[in-house]
Design an enzyme around this catalytic site. Structure first.
Site, PDB file in Angstrom:
ATOM      1  N   CYS A 107       0.844  -1.205   0.000  1.00 33.28           N
ATOM      2  CA  CYS A 107       0.000   0.000   0.000  1.00 33.28           C
ATOM      3  C   CYS A 107       0.876   1.252   0.000  1.00 33.28           C
ATOM      4  CB  CYS A 107      -0.915  -0.004   1.220  1.00 33.28           C
ATOM      5  SG  CYS A 107      -1.824   1.542   1.434  1.00 33.28           S
ATOM      6  N   SER A 120      -8.020   4.635  -5.288  1.00 32.42           N
ATOM      7  CA  SER A 120      -6.853   3.861  -5.703  1.00 32.42           C
ATOM      8  C   SER A 120      -6.416   2.860  -4.639  1.00 32.42           C
ATOM      9  CB  SER A 120      -5.704   4.813  -6.006  1.00 32.42           C
ATOM     10  OG  SER A 120      -5.477   5.665  -4.893  1.00 32.42           O
ATOM     11  N   HIS A 140      -8.261   7.349   3.488  1.00 33.16           N
ATOM     12  CA  HIS A 140      -7.640   8.624   3.114  1.00 33.16           C
ATOM     13  C   HIS A 140      -8.614   9.475   2.318  1.00 33.16           C
ATOM     14  CE1 HIS A 140      -7.272   6.503  -0.726  1.00 33.16           C
ATOM     15  NE2 HIS A 140      -6.951   7.640  -1.306  1.00 33.16           N
ATOM     16  N   ASN A 162     -12.969   9.911  -2.011  1.00 32.07           N
ATOM     17  CA  ASN A 162     -13.558   8.870  -2.855  1.00 32.07           C
ATOM     18  C   ASN A 162     -13.323   7.553  -2.152  1.00 32.07           C
ATOM     19  OD1 ASN A 162     -14.283  10.626  -4.910  1.00 32.07           O
ATOM     20  ND2 ASN A 162     -12.293  10.435  -5.909  1.00 32.07           N
ATOM     21  N   PHE A 189     -26.660   4.171 -12.638  1.00 35.99           N
ATOM     22  CA  PHE A 189     -25.916   4.777 -13.738  1.00 35.99           C
ATOM     23  C   PHE A 189     -26.475   6.173 -14.005  1.00 35.99           C
ATOM     24  CE2 PHE A 189     -25.236   0.264 -14.491  1.00 35.99           C
ATOM     25  CZ  PHE A 189     -23.916   0.208 -14.873  1.00 35.99           C
ATOM     26  N   HIS A 227      -6.777   1.920   1.916  1.00 37.20           N
ATOM     27  CA  HIS A 227      -6.273   2.650   3.090  1.00 37.20           C
ATOM     28  C   HIS A 227      -7.101   3.924   3.309  1.00 37.20           C
ATOM     29  CE1 HIS A 227      -2.717   3.244   5.842  1.00 37.20           C
ATOM     30  NE2 HIS A 227      -3.436   4.331   6.012  1.00 37.20           N
ATOM     31  N   GLN A 239      -8.774  13.544  -0.037  1.00 40.96           N
ATOM     32  CA  GLN A 239      -7.976  14.461  -0.830  1.00 40.96           C
ATOM     33  C   GLN A 239      -8.418  15.895  -0.581  1.00 40.96           C
ATOM     34  OE1 GLN A 239      -7.070  13.238  -4.956  1.00 40.96           O
ATOM     35  NE2 GLN A 239      -8.548  11.608  -4.649  1.00 40.96           N
ATOM     36  N   GLU A 273     -30.417  11.128 -18.036  1.00 38.98           N
ATOM     37  CA  GLU A 273     -29.869  11.920 -16.938  1.00 38.98           C
ATOM     38  C   GLU A 273     -28.767  12.868 -17.401  1.00 38.98           C
ATOM     39  OE1 GLU A 273     -29.825   8.417 -13.805  1.00 38.98           O
ATOM     40  OE2 GLU A 273     -30.515  10.389 -13.209  1.00 38.98           O
ATOM     41  N   HIS A 284      -4.214   0.328   7.943  1.00 32.81           N
ATOM     42  CA  HIS A 284      -4.668   0.049   6.590  1.00 32.81           C
ATOM     43  C   HIS A 284      -6.110  -0.458   6.543  1.00 32.81           C
ATOM     44  CE1 HIS A 284      -4.003  -1.117   2.372  1.00 32.81           C
ATOM     45  NE2 HIS A 284      -4.599  -2.268   2.642  1.00 32.81           N
ATOM     46  N   CYS A 299       0.477   3.312   3.464  1.00 31.43           N
ATOM     47  CA  CYS A 299       0.804   2.812   4.797  1.00 31.43           C
ATOM     48  C   CYS A 299       2.092   3.476   5.325  1.00 31.43           C
ATOM     49  CB  CYS A 299       0.968   1.282   4.771  1.00 31.43           C
ATOM     50  SG  CYS A 299      -0.590   0.384   5.004  1.00 31.43           S
ATOM     51  N   HIS A 314     -21.632  16.774   1.603  1.00 31.17           N
ATOM     52  CA  HIS A 314     -22.451  15.964   0.705  1.00 31.17           C
ATOM     53  C   HIS A 314     -21.882  14.546   0.676  1.00 31.17           C
ATOM     54  CE1 HIS A 314     -24.462  19.451  -1.154  1.00 31.17           C
ATOM     55  NE2 HIS A 314     -23.289  20.045  -1.174  1.00 31.17           N
ATOM     56  N   ASP A 355       1.289  13.108  -5.755  1.00 32.19           N
ATOM     57  CA  ASP A 355       2.433  12.920  -6.643  1.00 32.19           C
ATOM     58  C   ASP A 355       2.078  13.189  -8.103  1.00 32.19           C
ATOM     59  OD1 ASP A 355       4.183  12.102  -4.543  1.00 32.19           O
ATOM     60  OD2 ASP A 355       3.194  10.151  -4.526  1.00 32.19           O
TER      61      ASP A 355
END
Ligand SMILES: [Zn+2]
Ligand SMILES: [Zn+2]
Lengths: 383, 383
Positions: free
Chosen positions: B57, B177, B182, B169, B344, B180, B184, B349, B124, B60, B330, B83
């Site tokens: 990970c 991704s 986290h 997310n 979907f 773990h 953003q 939509e 983790h 970690c 939200h 990164d």
């Protein structure tokens, strides 16, 4: 050019925001993230050999749908009512009258409409990209028929303006329920947010300066946002993917959100709805749609998933010469780098604003660079 | 009630449109499609037993990221620069001055900003739902630190208003991704479309009648859209999922788009940004976030995927008493009927407007009906 090149704004290098004047929103573009060499497609071509008829497909001619209704053995296009519609055509229920003023935080209003399915072709294994141009002309005839019929349905019962949303979801990634070539039509007793926003921006468009005489004008003789835009794109060329002399241009719009988004629109004259197409324009539309979709499929050698939609004048059709609408198609495909790597519209894009790495110009170049011949025909898959 | 019940508008029966006053958009609701009995979750509980530390990970403690940088052996939260950022903090490039008026169809402007990652916890295998309330209080401290720091960064170099978008997310379905825990943070030298639209509607809110004296007022003493909305939801109860006496309420908003969308907001006073939280409010926020996320996980006995985002006052923070912003979160989760059946957002939509079958009230009921104890603890998965 001075010695300051390194800090002069270069939209192929520097993060920037672009403005979409059709809906009044922005897109964040991060071109510095695409500096890595383009890896092309590394997966094997997707050559799913579908049968021409599938006994399990609810859309194939002669088959029975889940509701127990049997499809006729149709030879051309076939239209039927969606068995599980999001809208109902029954008369609008009445709203209780209230002495209190409406509460803007809890506003709901009943709506009516209709949901239809249109099978594009009896053959299970075809797609718009692999159908004959004449067959696509028939699909456009099918759309015209529904547009007229739904207009009558709304006129009979409503005083308000309605909308016919013709669209197609292609591929399981876009929630399509079957590979059989088909699209949908949802009619609403109101103009939904997306087309309403576009119509608002078209109606209030005011150019900062008089457009060149070479730009066609709208039916009212005034500059028209989408006509001026199409004329400029045809001149600038860098975002053009296909052009048909009958008067259609397919571009990756300057403000595209989806990696390989395409806007297909007229560039010679204002055409409020598909009912005003000349036979030449209708055939040209079929031709350019097929060309665009072949390029899509060839990009990653796969049946390219997308949602496609047609925006045109609201219903019931009023005097077309007084319309601000311009017929156009949006293609929103989710793929990013290969047949299996999709763009996610999540996180910052939901909470902040939409974002892309690949620029619209880079995407248009890639779409122009692929073959005009469908990959499945090249490797000799039998039609 | 007359004998006309069958045709009187009933939002639990009839297709309708609801209005979202926070962004000025609508949602089409099709409750007649949910008449079938709720089938509940039929899949086995997802009990992925993640290790407490994963050598593979990149998040970690002590591990090396793809850029070659080694994470410290952090004990609490850990913040680092993304990164592969979508925004760059280098000074804005200069735009060539032009004698021509700007073309509204081809408008782009350079932007700057910064992208950071915040690890919520060294372990983790944890998620916000399974972390201790104190640990979530630390995450909020981490967000405060970034908000202050990014404000300084923008103040140093820009005259314009900027924005700090804190989001998470969660789950591969939302493009995350790594499992773990986290989130953003993307800082922009402008206010992106979503928060800008909300701030515009907050600033121009004008109630149709004087709200009851029981509704708290904004910092300027006037009725505030989100405060009045929260007060009404607390009174009406039907869309409330969780309420914390420190002053927070979690509702499935009246205008929800996603099946189990949640809006988490203050109901007692206006709090322009997380910097104005009292210690009691910060702890209450941590407590209610955990409760909401436990309910999410329990709905389909799986780690519930979502995008979560925090909207608050723009940067650099101006006088908080002059702010119209109200801190709120939200939660947009994509799941519809089970751990694998997602909604979907395609076709109508994208081309028309957003649509849902399950009503906000039905969704809130389901979220209230699940256990308050995390399913993984119930079946005895070791913490
Ligand atoms: Zn459009
Ligand atoms: Zn918000």
């Amino acid at each position: 050019m001075s010695g300051q090149e390194s800090t002069e704004f270069d939209p192929t290098e520097h993060p920037h925001r672009r403005f979409n004047p059709l809906i009044g929103k922005h897109v964040l573009v991060s071109p510095h993230r695409t500096k890595r060499p383009w890896k092309g497609q590394t997966e094997a071509p997707v050559l799913a050999q579908l049968p021409k008829y599938d006994a399990e497909c609810y859309l194939c001619p002669g088959n029975t749908r889940s509701g127990g209704i049997q499809n006729p053995k149709y030879q051309d296009t076939y239209v039927f009512d969606n068995d599980f519609p999001a809208l109902l055509s029954s008369p609008l229920p009445t709203q209780r009258t209230s002495s209190e003023p409406p509460n803007p935080m809890f506003t709901s209003s009943p709506v009516r409409g209709q949901c239809k399915v249109i099978c594009y072709h009896p053959r299970h294994d075809l797609t718009l990209a692999r159908m004959e141009v004449d067959d696509i002309v028939s699909v456009i005839d099918g759309w015209k028929g529904i547009y007229i019929e739904e207009g009558s349905m709304l006129r009979e019962s409503s005083s308000s303006e309605g909308h016919v949303q013709i669209f197609e979801n292609r591929g399981s990634m876009m929630g399509a329920s079957a590979p059989h070539p088909h699209g949908q039509v949802w009619t609403t007793s109101y103009v939904p947010d997306e087309p309403a926003t576009e119509l608002h921006h078209l109606a209030t468009y005011s150019p900062p300066s008089t457009p060149p005489a070479s730009h066609p004008r709208g039916l009212d003789g005034k500059p028209h946002l989408l006509l001026s835009y199409a004329a400029e794109e045809v001149e600038r060329k860098e975002r053009v993917v296909e052009l048909d002399e009958s008067g259609w241009v397919a571009v990756v719009p300057f403000w595209a959100v989806w990696p390989f988004e395409i806007l297909l629109l007229p560039y010679k004259r204002q055409i409020p709805s598909i009912l005003q197409l000349t036979p030449e324009e209708q055939e040209g539309l079929a031709r350019i749609m097929k060309k665009v979709l072949v390029r899509y499929d060839n990009l990653f050698s796969c049946p390219f998933p997308y949602s496609m939609g047609l925006h045109q004048a609201p219903l019931p059709p009023i005097d077309p010469t007084k319309e601000v609408a311009q017929t156009h198609f949006h293609f929103y495909p989710p793929l990013l780098r290969s047949a299996s790597v999709r763009k996610f519209l999540v996180g910052f894009e939901m909470m902040g604003e939409v974002q892309r790495d690949l620029t619209a110009e880079q995407a248009a170049t890639r779409l122009r660079d692929v073959s005009e011949v469908h990959y499945a025909e090249k490797v000799g898959v039998d039609q």
